[in-house]
Design a protein around this motif. Structure first.
Motif, PDB file in Angstrom:
ATOM      1  N   VAL A 179       0.840  -1.204   0.000  1.00 32.87           N
ATOM      2  CA  VAL A 179       0.000   0.000   0.000  1.00 32.87           C
ATOM      3  C   VAL A 179       0.874   1.253   0.000  1.00 32.87           C
ATOM      4  O   VAL A 179       0.592   2.220  -0.725  1.00 32.87           O
ATOM      5  CB  VAL A 179      -0.958  -0.002   1.207  1.00 32.87           C
ATOM      6  N   ALA A 180       1.947   1.231   0.799  1.00 32.59           N
ATOM      7  CA  ALA A 180       2.851   2.388   0.839  1.00 32.59           C
ATOM      8  C   ALA A 180       3.481   2.632  -0.525  1.00 32.59           C
ATOM      9  O   ALA A 180       3.661   3.782  -0.944  1.00 32.59           O
ATOM     10  CB  ALA A 180       3.937   2.171   1.898  1.00 32.59           C
ATOM     11  N   LEU A 196      -8.380   6.619   1.228  1.00 31.14           N
ATOM     12  CA  LEU A 196      -7.726   5.374   1.628  1.00 31.14           C
ATOM     13  C   LEU A 196      -8.399   4.836   2.889  1.00 31.14           C
ATOM     14  O   LEU A 196      -8.499   5.535   3.906  1.00 31.14           O
ATOM     15  CB  LEU A 196      -6.238   5.616   1.889  1.00 31.14           C
ATOM     16  N   CYS A 201      -8.315  -0.919  -0.053  1.00 29.72           N
ATOM     17  CA  CYS A 201      -6.999  -1.575  -0.085  1.00 29.72           C
ATOM     18  C   CYS A 201      -7.250  -3.082  -0.044  1.00 29.72           C
ATOM     19  O   CYS A 201      -7.336  -3.690   1.035  1.00 29.72           O
ATOM     20  CB  CYS A 201      -6.140  -1.132   1.096  1.00 29.72           C
ATOM     21  N   PHE A 269      -3.206   6.099   5.886  1.00 32.30           N
ATOM     22  CA  PHE A 269      -2.388   4.897   5.942  1.00 32.30           C
ATOM     23  C   PHE A 269      -2.052   4.564   7.397  1.00 32.30           C
ATOM     24  O   PHE A 269      -2.123   3.405   7.826  1.00 32.30           O
ATOM     25  CB  PHE A 269      -1.103   5.125   5.133  1.00 32.30           C
TER      26      PHE A 269
END
Length: 545
Positions: A179-180, A196, A201, A269
């Motif tokens: 994801v990063a 997000l 995700c 995140f």
């Protein structure tokens, strides 16, 4: 730590929805909305073409070619609902020709002209993005009422379902690194996701990994667009997204004087990571209603007790969370900085920086040089084949791409490739080096993208498999009729080259090419390319002698 409770999962459904709509109505005058018949696809095309620096042929321009007004039901069948979001409903559908199952998002067209650009965001963003950890766009359709976005299907659940008590700890780190990487890549392209959350995700099956899963980011309907490579520029406005994952600066942007930038994604995140590792929200309890949550996220303190109560939580994880969940966006770590954090360097997979052998790079440079001399049609064939390729079919090329992507940015810089050529003692003249770089970076933006690299290094032999031949035919058969017309070729190749291909592929009097004739033509073209590459290798060897 106890087994994950259901409460944090419920946070994904706290969408601002009507709550923020009411706020907007209080501070904005009523607008008169007129139904629009304007095609969203024309808005998308205009936005894409105005952004591009040159008329390059890459996967982004190729995906613009099919006529979006063609009928969806000619290409897809067996719809099964998967879910419903703020911007539309998602279906699981089977591609008629290939039998492949894909995700199709149905977005209702707006009644207001000034909402056209917002609704076009999903396709506009996906057309620009080319990364393994972002759901791949295959094509899109449009009719009078809706636009249909076709992407790869991710059926492994979402990242919020990870449980430190049950799942491998290194795999959790690896999936969050996925994801990063997607966030860092989006930011390098000047795109903020802005929504997000766990639902966006997803986990997909991946044969290349021991535990068989990879994370992919989806749903760019709320994406914001800034100047690429300029961090800290607050130019985004509007409270959009899902409340429990929103950054403080986003919540405070109800004030017209307040704006925000790409950093908002790093906060989201951090929230996701905190919830997965602690089963708690970092700023508010599961009992918090929307108004209380708003106050706590905007002004409250990080719930350090949750980190301490998590017990086995690594010091590195706590350090990463503290750098992500910083109220002041300019003091928050960037996606690039997060990627090199020790916690996001799991030992589950092969080394993060695989080596690239000198003989391997030399061979690829020879293929790239040959690719630069291929016709526009031959380059289009290899580009489509690279886009459609499964990771296992191009595993070696992807390993080289990762080795050359020193910054884990999702693209290779010109300087990194020059440095790799020097290290591997690949001796090229300045003219030859420039030719290789120009071939890989046709739009001259300094970035060598994933699919462009695969297309230029893909062996023509790969295209000769029955599966790839079928995929290529499906790409050019825009209408799903079982044959390719002159107009189909013209949309991709232009009038002159379309006529040439039609003659070579033995089109009938009506300009129609059968699947059998198209297959024979592609095989002949790939055989010619293989012979051309072999002759160039032999000539180079003779010159060395």
């Amino acid at each position: 730590m106890p087994h994950k409770a259901a409460a944090p999962r419920a946070m994904t459904c706290w969408n601002l929805g009507c709550w923020t709509t009411a706020l907007e109505q209080l501070r904005s005058p009523q607008r008169s909305c007129k139904p629009t018949s304007q095609l969203i696809s024309s808005v998308i095309r205009h936005r894409m073409l105005s952004k591009r620096k040159s008329e390059t042929q890459d996967i982004h321009s190729l995906l613009l070619c099919p006529d979006p007004s063609r009928r969806l039901d000619r290409s897809y069948t067996e719809p099964q609902p998967l879910g419903h979001g703020g911007f539309g409903q998602v279906f699981r559908m089977k591609h008629r020709m290939s039998g492949e199952v894909r995700a199709i998002k149905v977005i209702a067209k707006p009644s207001c002209l000034d909402e056209l650009q917002t609704v076009s965001n999903e396709v506009y963003a996906l057309l620009q993005l080319d990364h393994l950890n972002i759901a791949k766009l295959f094509e899109y359709f449009e009719d009078k009422g809706s636009i249909y976005v076709v992407t790869e299907l991710c059926e492994g659940g979402n990242i919020g379902e990870l449980d430190p008590m049950e799942d491998d700890s290194d795999e959790i780190r690896l999936l969050f690194r996925d994801v990063a990487r997607a966030i860092a890549y989006c930011h390098s392209e000047g795109i903020a996701h802005r929504d997000l959350k766990f639902d966006n995700c997803l986990l997909a099956h991946c044969n290349d990994r021991r535990l068989g899963r990879m994370a992919k980011v989806i749903d760019f309907g709320l994406a914001g667009f800034l100047q690429a490579g300029v961090p800290g520029e607050g130019e985004l406005e509007g409270v959009v997204g899902t409340l429990y994952f929103l950054a403080p600066e986003v919540l405070k942007s109800t004030d017209p004087l307040n704006s925000y930038g790409l950093e908002c994604d790093l906060w989201s995140f951090g929230v996701m990571l905190f919830v997965v590792l602690t089963n708690e929200h970092p700023f508010c309890s599961t009992a918090s209603g929307p108004e209380d949550a708003y106050r706590r996220i905007a002004n409250g303190c990080l719930r350090l007790s949750c980190l301490r109560n998590a017990g086995a939580l690594a010091i590195e994880a706590e350090d990463l969370l503290r750098s992500l969940l910083v109220k002041e966006p300019l003091n928050r770590c960037s996606a690039a900085e997060a990627l090199v954090h020790p916690w996001l360097q799991p030992e589950l997979e092969t080394p993060a920086s695989p080596s690239c052998k000198p003989e391997q790079l030399r061979s690829l440079v020879e293929r790239i040089s040959s690719f630069s001399r291929f016709s526009k049609f031959e380059q289009a064939i290899l580009t489509v084949a690279a886009h459609e390729a499964k990771p296992k079919d191009v595993e070696e090329l992807q390993q080289v791409f990762s080795a050359l992507d020193l910054a884990q940015a999702g693209w290779i810089s010109r300087d990194d490739l020059r440095r790799a050529l020097k290290i591997c003692d690949v001796r090229l003249s300045k003219m030859e080096t420039d030719a290789v770089l120009d071939c890989l970076d046709a739009d001259q933006d300094g970035k060598i993208q994933h699919t462009d690299f695969l297309a230029a290094t893909l062996k023509p032999a790969h295209v000769k498999s029955e599966k790839v031949l079928e995929e290529l035919f499906n790409f050019f058969d825009f209408q799903g009729t079982g044959h390719i017309t002159h107009e189909d070729l013209k949309a991709v190749l232009g009038q002159d080259l379309a006529c040439h291909v039609a003659v070579q592929a033995r089109a009938n009097a009506q300009g129609v090419i059968s699947q059998e004739n198209f297959r024979a033509f592609i095989l002949k073209a790939m055989n010619k390319l293989e012979l051309q590459i072999q002759n160039e290798k032999s000539l180079a060897a003779m010159m060395v002698l």
